[in-house]
Design an enzyme around this catalytic site. Structure first.
Site, PDB file in Angstrom:
ATOM      1  N   LYS A  79       0.501  -0.880   0.179  1.00  0.00           N
ATOM      2  CA  LYS A  79       0.472  -0.168   0.262  1.00  0.00           C
ATOM      3  C   LYS A  79       0.793   1.599  -0.117  1.00  0.00           C
ATOM      4  CE  LYS A  79      -1.995  -1.487   3.615  1.00  0.00           C
ATOM      5  NZ  LYS A  79      -1.365  -2.397   4.198  1.00  0.00           N
ATOM      6  N   ARG A  89      -9.653   0.684   8.510  1.00  0.00           N
ATOM      7  CA  ARG A  89      -8.872  -0.575   9.148  1.00  0.00           C
ATOM      8  C   ARG A  89     -11.265  -1.247   9.152  1.00  0.00           C
ATOM      9  NH1 ARG A  89      -3.785  -0.074   8.984  1.00  0.00           N
ATOM     10  NH2 ARG A  89      -2.448  -1.167   9.663  1.00  0.00           N
ATOM     11  N   ARG A 113      11.788  -4.541   5.132  1.00  0.00           N
ATOM     12  CA  ARG A 113      10.964  -3.561   5.817  1.00  0.00           C
ATOM     13  C   ARG A 113      12.065  -2.625   5.933  1.00  0.00           C
ATOM     14  NH1 ARG A 113       5.261  -1.738   5.686  1.00  0.00           N
ATOM     15  NH2 ARG A 113       5.030  -2.491   7.867  1.00  0.00           N
ATOM     16  N   ARG A 158      10.898  -0.015  12.048  1.00  0.00           N
ATOM     17  CA  ARG A 158      10.197   0.240  12.354  1.00  0.00           C
ATOM     18  C   ARG A 158       9.793  -1.078  13.713  1.00  0.00           C
ATOM     19  NH1 ARG A 158       4.716   0.471   8.789  1.00  0.00           N
ATOM     20  NH2 ARG A 158       3.538  -1.151  10.418  1.00  0.00           N
ATOM     21  N   ARG A 191      -1.455  -8.814  13.640  1.00  0.00           N
ATOM     22  CA  ARG A 191      -1.392  -7.465  12.513  1.00  0.00           C
ATOM     23  C   ARG A 191      -2.345  -8.736  11.262  1.00  0.00           C
ATOM     24  NH1 ARG A 191       3.845  -4.586  11.199  1.00  0.00           N
ATOM     25  NH2 ARG A 191       2.242  -3.692   9.768  1.00  0.00           N
TER      26      ARG A 191
HETATM   27  P1  ADP Z   1       0.871  -1.064   7.797  1.00  0.00           P
HETATM   28  O1  ADP Z   1       1.041  -0.396   6.644  1.00  0.00           O
HETATM   29  O2  ADP Z   1       2.140  -2.258   8.498  1.00  0.00           O
HETATM   30  O3  ADP Z   1      -0.045  -2.093   7.418  1.00  0.00           O
HETATM   31  P2  ADP Z   1       0.043   0.708   9.062  1.00  0.00           P
HETATM   32  O4  ADP Z   1       1.319   1.899   9.511  1.00  0.00           O
HETATM   33  O5  ADP Z   1      -0.574   0.805   8.538  1.00  0.00           O
HETATM   34  O6  ADP Z   1       0.983  -0.787   9.368  1.00  0.00           O
HETATM   35  O7  ADP Z   1      -0.365   0.638  10.920  1.00  0.00           O
HETATM   36  C1  ADP Z   1       0.848   0.269  12.111  1.00  0.00           C
HETATM   37  C2  ADP Z   1      -0.541   0.372  13.478  1.00  0.00           C
HETATM   38  O8  ADP Z   1      -0.688   1.499  13.513  1.00  0.00           O
HETATM   39  C3  ADP Z   1      -1.110  -0.825  12.923  1.00  0.00           C
HETATM   40  O9  ADP Z   1      -0.839  -2.049  13.326  1.00  0.00           O
HETATM   41  C4  ADP Z   1      -2.103   0.185  13.709  1.00  0.00           C
HETATM   42  O10 ADP Z   1      -2.020  -0.615  15.371  1.00  0.00           O
HETATM   43  C5  ADP Z   1      -2.371   1.267  14.053  1.00  0.00           C
HETATM   44  N1  ADP Z   1      -3.362   1.662  12.682  1.00  0.00           N
HETATM   45  C6  ADP Z   1      -2.878   2.837  11.612  1.00  0.00           C
HETATM   46  N2  ADP Z   1      -3.641   2.791  11.199  1.00  0.00           N
HETATM   47  C7  ADP Z   1      -4.986   2.241  11.793  1.00  0.00           C
HETATM   48  C8  ADP Z   1      -6.392   2.007  11.820  1.00  0.00           C
HETATM   49  N3  ADP Z   1      -6.440   2.804  10.552  1.00  0.00           N
HETATM   50  N4  ADP Z   1      -7.256   2.241  12.617  1.00  0.00           N
HETATM   51  C9  ADP Z   1      -6.539   1.179  13.896  1.00  0.00           C
HETATM   52  N5  ADP Z   1      -5.587   1.186  13.929  1.00  0.00           N
HETATM   53  C10 ADP Z   1      -4.442   1.772  13.077  1.00  0.00           C
HETATM   54  P1  ADP Z   2       1.611  -1.927   3.262  1.00  0.00           P
HETATM   55  O1  ADP Z   2       2.252  -0.365   3.228  1.00  0.00           O
HETATM   56  O2  ADP Z   2       0.803  -2.602   2.332  1.00  0.00           O
HETATM   57  O3  ADP Z   2       2.321  -2.713   4.415  1.00  0.00           O
HETATM   58  P2  ADP Z   2       4.586  -1.794   2.113  1.00  0.00           P
HETATM   59  O4  ADP Z   2       4.298  -1.026   0.952  1.00  0.00           O
HETATM   60  O5  ADP Z   2       5.293  -1.011   3.080  1.00  0.00           O
HETATM   61  O6  ADP Z   2       3.293  -2.447   2.160  1.00  0.00           O
HETATM   62  O7  ADP Z   2       5.835  -2.756   1.554  1.00  0.00           O
HETATM   63  C1  ADP Z   2       5.859  -3.928   2.544  1.00  0.00           C
HETATM   64  C2  ADP Z   2       7.188  -3.587   1.749  1.00  0.00           C
HETATM   65  O8  ADP Z   2       7.383  -4.892   0.290  1.00  0.00           O
HETATM   66  C3  ADP Z   2       8.515  -2.777   1.534  1.00  0.00           C
HETATM   67  O9  ADP Z   2       9.877  -2.799   1.946  1.00  0.00           O
HETATM   68  C4  ADP Z   2       8.108  -2.937  -0.366  1.00  0.00           C
HETATM   69  O10 ADP Z   2       9.718  -2.110  -0.142  1.00  0.00           O
HETATM   70  C5  ADP Z   2       8.130  -4.374  -0.468  1.00  0.00           C
HETATM   71  N1  ADP Z   2       7.065  -4.595  -1.808  1.00  0.00           N
HETATM   72  C6  ADP Z   2       5.747  -3.168  -1.964  1.00  0.00           C
HETATM   73  N2  ADP Z   2       5.406  -3.893  -2.750  1.00  0.00           N
HETATM   74  C7  ADP Z   2       6.087  -5.143  -3.699  1.00  0.00           C
HETATM   75  C8  ADP Z   2       6.303  -6.173  -4.073  1.00  0.00           C
HETATM   76  N3  ADP Z   2       5.591  -5.948  -5.275  1.00  0.00           N
HETATM   77  N4  ADP Z   2       7.689  -7.367  -4.621  1.00  0.00           N
HETATM   78  C9  ADP Z   2       7.716  -7.191  -3.436  1.00  0.00           C
HETATM   79  N5  ADP Z   2       8.060  -6.993  -2.312  1.00  0.00           N
HETATM   80  C10 ADP Z   2       7.246  -5.066  -2.450  1.00  0.00           C
END
Ligand code: ADP
Ligand code: ADP
Ligand code: ZN
Length: 215
Positions: A13, A88, A127, A161, A172
């Site tokens: 994302k 979410r 990551r 992170r 998660r």
């Molecule tokens: P990822 O990109 O790995 O899915 P995020 O950066 O979006 O993770 O979120 C990290 C943490 O922040 C989540 O595990 C949760 O604790 C909190 N968080 C983020 N967005 C939301 C949301 N929309 N609702 C509730 N908790 C959230």
């Molecule tokens: P999210 O925001 O959904 O938690 P990220 O965009 O941060 O996910 O992606 C998680 C990790 O995977 C990052 O280190 C990113 O560079 C890698 N990644 C993202 N998209 C791809 C893909 N299509 N193939 C391989 N690795 C990816």
């Protein structure tokens, strides 16, 4: 244009949102980033959210929806929004309708990044991001062109992170399955959901998303 990128942790994302920002001048609204900034600044919201985030559980709907409203108010009405990591829960999805409606906006697309869960732990544990500009990288899948130097801003400082460890990722993923995946049918009945193969190469995923938003 207002779009939601939906998918479990590690689906891509943030990666895809950053690309849309660069190509289309849209704005990325990541509640995860907003919460991490609040934790770092030790605001009341940050103090409340810190331990919840470390466990990989969800922060309260009221907190994240308030953050989204504030962020939208700080943008020009013409600027497109990419919601990354929000909504979410069903309550957040409902809140978002109100938040957008009050501001004369409406959702154009919900793009689901479809990924194999087995790949997510490797994506998450590899990551890292630039500490200066926030550009995302991966130990194996997206290394900086020059080792140790950010492609985008030249910084040599990177960060990981605290919640990007295997145990927290499992929590998660479970939260995603239990609370986030069930909101898809709400959007499906409106005919705005598109599914994109999130296991493809990053560039292919970007192309697929571009096709959706051009449609
Ligand atoms: P990822 O990109 O790995 O899915 P995020 O950066 O979006 O993770 O979120 C990290 C943490 O922040 C989540 O595990 C949760 O604790 C909190 N968080 C983020 N967005 C939301 C949301 N929309 N609702 C509730 N908790 C959230
Ligand atoms: P999210 O925001 O959904 O938690 P990220 O965009 O941060 O996910 O992606 C998680 C990790 O995977 C990052 O280190 C990113 O560079 C890698 N990644 C993202 N998209 C791809 C893909 N299509 N193939 C391989 N690795 C990816
Ligand atoms: Zn950088």
């Amino acid at each position: 244009m207002n779009i939601i990128l939906l998918g479990p942790p590690g689906a891509g994302k943030g990666t895809q949102a950053q690309r849309l920002v660069e190509r289309h001048g849209m704005r990325q609204l990541s509640t995860g980033d907003m919460l991490r900034a609040a934790v770092k600044a030790a605001t009341p919201v940050g103090l409340q959210a810190k331990a919840v985030m470390e466990r990989g559980e969800l922060v309260s709907d009221e907190i994240v929806s308030a953050l989204i409203g504030e962020e939208l108010d700080a943008m020009g009405p013409e600027t497109g929004a990419i919601f990354d990591g929000y909504p979410r829960t069903a309550a957040q999805a409902e809140a978002l309708d109100g938040i957008l409606g009050q501001r004369g906006r409406s959702l154009d697309h919900v793009i689901e990044l479809d990924v194999n869960e087995d790949a997510l732990v490797e994506r998450i544990t590899g990551r890292f991001t630039c500490a200066n500009c926030g550009k995302g990288y991966h130990d194996k899948f997206e290394q900086p062109k020059v080792a140790g130097v950010c492609d985008k801003c030249g910084s040599t400082e990177f960060k990981r992170r605290p919640d990007d460890n295997e145990e927290t990722v499992r929590t998660r993923m479970a939260e995603y399955r239990a609370k986030t995946a069930p909101i898809l049918p709400i959007y499906e009945t409106r005919g705005i959901v598109s599914r994109v193969d999130g296991m493809a190469d990053m560039d292919q995923v970007t192309d697929a998303i571009e096709q959706v938003i051009a449609s």
